[in-house]
Write a protein that holds these residues in place. Sequence first.
Motif, mmCIF file in Angstrom:
data_model
loop_
_atom_site.group_PDB
_atom_site.id
_atom_site.type_symbol
_atom_site.label_atom_id
_atom_site.label_comp_id
_atom_site.label_asym_id
_atom_site.label_seq_id
_atom_site.Cartn_x
_atom_site.Cartn_y
_atom_site.Cartn_z
ATOM 1 N N PHE A 66 0.821 -1.210 0.000
ATOM 2 C CA PHE A 66 0.000 0.000 0.000
ATOM 3 C C PHE A 66 0.855 1.260 0.000
ATOM 4 N N THR A 67 0.476 2.210 -0.821
ATOM 5 C CA THR A 67 1.066 3.538 -0.764
ATOM 6 C C THR A 67 0.566 4.259 0.476
ATOM 7 N N ASN A 68 -0.727 4.091 0.759
ATOM 8 C CA ASN A 68 -1.344 4.682 1.943
ATOM 9 C C ASN A 68 -1.896 3.547 2.803
ATOM 10 N N LEU A 69 -1.129 3.148 3.807
ATOM 11 C CA LEU A 69 -1.489 1.995 4.634
ATOM 12 C C LEU A 69 -2.739 2.257 5.468
ATOM 13 N N SER A 70 -3.110 3.518 5.629
ATOM 14 C CA SER A 70 -4.292 3.828 6.442
ATOM 15 C C SER A 70 -5.568 3.262 5.824
ATOM 16 N N TYR A 71 -5.581 3.080 4.508
ATOM 17 C CA TYR A 71 -6.752 2.467 3.870
ATOM 18 C C TYR A 71 -6.967 1.054 4.412
ATOM 19 N N LEU A 72 -5.882 0.299 4.495
ATOM 20 C CA LEU A 72 -5.987 -1.067 5.011
ATOM 21 C C LEU A 72 -6.340 -1.057 6.497
ATOM 22 N N LYS A 73 -5.803 -0.118 7.226
ATOM 23 C CA LYS A 73 -6.083 -0.004 8.665
ATOM 24 C C LYS A 73 -7.575 0.202 8.910
ATOM 25 N N VAL A 74 -8.186 1.093 8.148
ATOM 26 C CA VAL A 74 -9.621 1.350 8.301
ATOM 27 C C VAL A 74 -10.426 0.132 7.854
ATOM 28 N N ALA A 75 -9.980 -0.509 6.771
ATOM 29 C CA ALA A 75 -10.692 -1.675 6.241
ATOM 30 C C ALA A 75 -10.773 -2.803 7.256
ATOM 31 N N LEU A 76 -9.781 -2.881 8.135
ATOM 32 C CA LEU A 76 -9.725 -3.958 9.118
ATOM 33 C C LEU A 76 -10.128 -3.489 10.517
ATOM 34 N N THR A 77 -10.854 -2.375 10.589
ATOM 35 C CA THR A 77 -11.335 -1.859 11.871
ATOM 36 C C THR A 77 -12.846 -2.017 11.972
ATOM 37 N N MET A 114 -7.666 -15.756 3.191
ATOM 38 C CA MET A 114 -6.797 -14.604 3.441
ATOM 39 C C MET A 114 -6.354 -14.503 4.903
ATOM 40 N N ASN A 115 -7.005 -15.304 5.774
ATOM 41 C CA ASN A 115 -6.738 -15.257 7.217
ATOM 42 C C ASN A 115 -7.021 -13.867 7.787
ATOM 43 N N LEU A 116 -8.082 -13.215 7.297
ATOM 44 C CA LEU A 116 -8.375 -11.844 7.711
ATOM 45 C C LEU A 116 -8.779 -11.741 9.178
ATOM 46 N N GLY A 117 -9.451 -12.779 9.691
ATOM 47 C CA GLY A 117 -9.933 -12.713 11.061
ATOM 48 C C GLY A 117 -8.858 -12.371 12.074
ATOM 49 N N GLU A 118 -7.646 -12.801 11.797
ATOM 50 C CA GLU A 118 -6.533 -12.562 12.722
ATOM 51 C C GLU A 118 -6.171 -11.088 12.821
ATOM 52 N N TYR A 119 -6.516 -10.323 11.782
ATOM 53 C CA TYR A 119 -6.026 -8.948 11.703
ATOM 54 C C TYR A 119 -7.089 -7.880 11.950
ATOM 55 N N ILE A 120 -8.340 -8.269 12.106
ATOM 56 C CA ILE A 120 -9.406 -7.298 12.310
ATOM 57 C C ILE A 120 -9.331 -6.714 13.718
#
Length: 232
Positions: free
Chosen positions: A17-28, A93-99
């Motif tokens: 990511f160029t802007n990691l905050s997008y991913l941070k919000v996506a996983l909040t 994707m193992n997303l549950g671990e990162y939410i």
Amino acid sequence: MYKLKLRENESKLGLNFTNLSYLKVALTHSSFANQHKDSEYNERLEFLGDSVLQLCVTEYLYKNYKEKSEGELTKIRSLIVCENSLYEVAKEMNLGEYIRMSRGEELTGGRNRVSIQADAVEAVIAAIYLDKGFEFTRDFILKHFASIMNKAIDNKIILDFKTKLQEYLQQNGEVNINYELVKHEGPPHRRKFYTVVSINDEIMGEGEGYSKKEAEQRAAKKALIKLEVVNE
């Protein structure tokens, strides 16, 4: 500390990511944001991600299955973008671990909840779209949804295992199908249910979940696997 987890998740997804905050919000999750008033959460990204996913899947089906009618394509698309399919992708994707979620939400099984993980997939898709653009996002979707799309095209996605089990068993006449709650454990806010399904008094499947419905669906799926109607 959480930034390291984001970078780990980013790496596992093959992203940068160029802007990691997008991913941070996506996983909040909203439960976390409610406890941390300065935090954004992922519901608006889900809204955008749903549209991007629908468009990418629609375009792919339109271009690659010219022999199928509008009705057939609509049915296939609905199987690909449904909550259960998104949950399967989230597990891969193992997303549950990162939410990020509140402690209370986590204690009630939120990290494994189908709806939370499915919503996170849509939010991640939106984050990628905002950061990388449409073509990159389309390639990401086609890669991570390939298995689900193939199953949908081959009509191998089952949304209701209880109904599927009943239809399969009753092809050759009436049978007695019974779901029994064996036990439940945990406090009221985190109760887990254990169910078995019996066919003509023979136990054919066991299931567990944070609701009776979820436990019964999983028991029915186990029975279908045992009967070799569906695969694991």
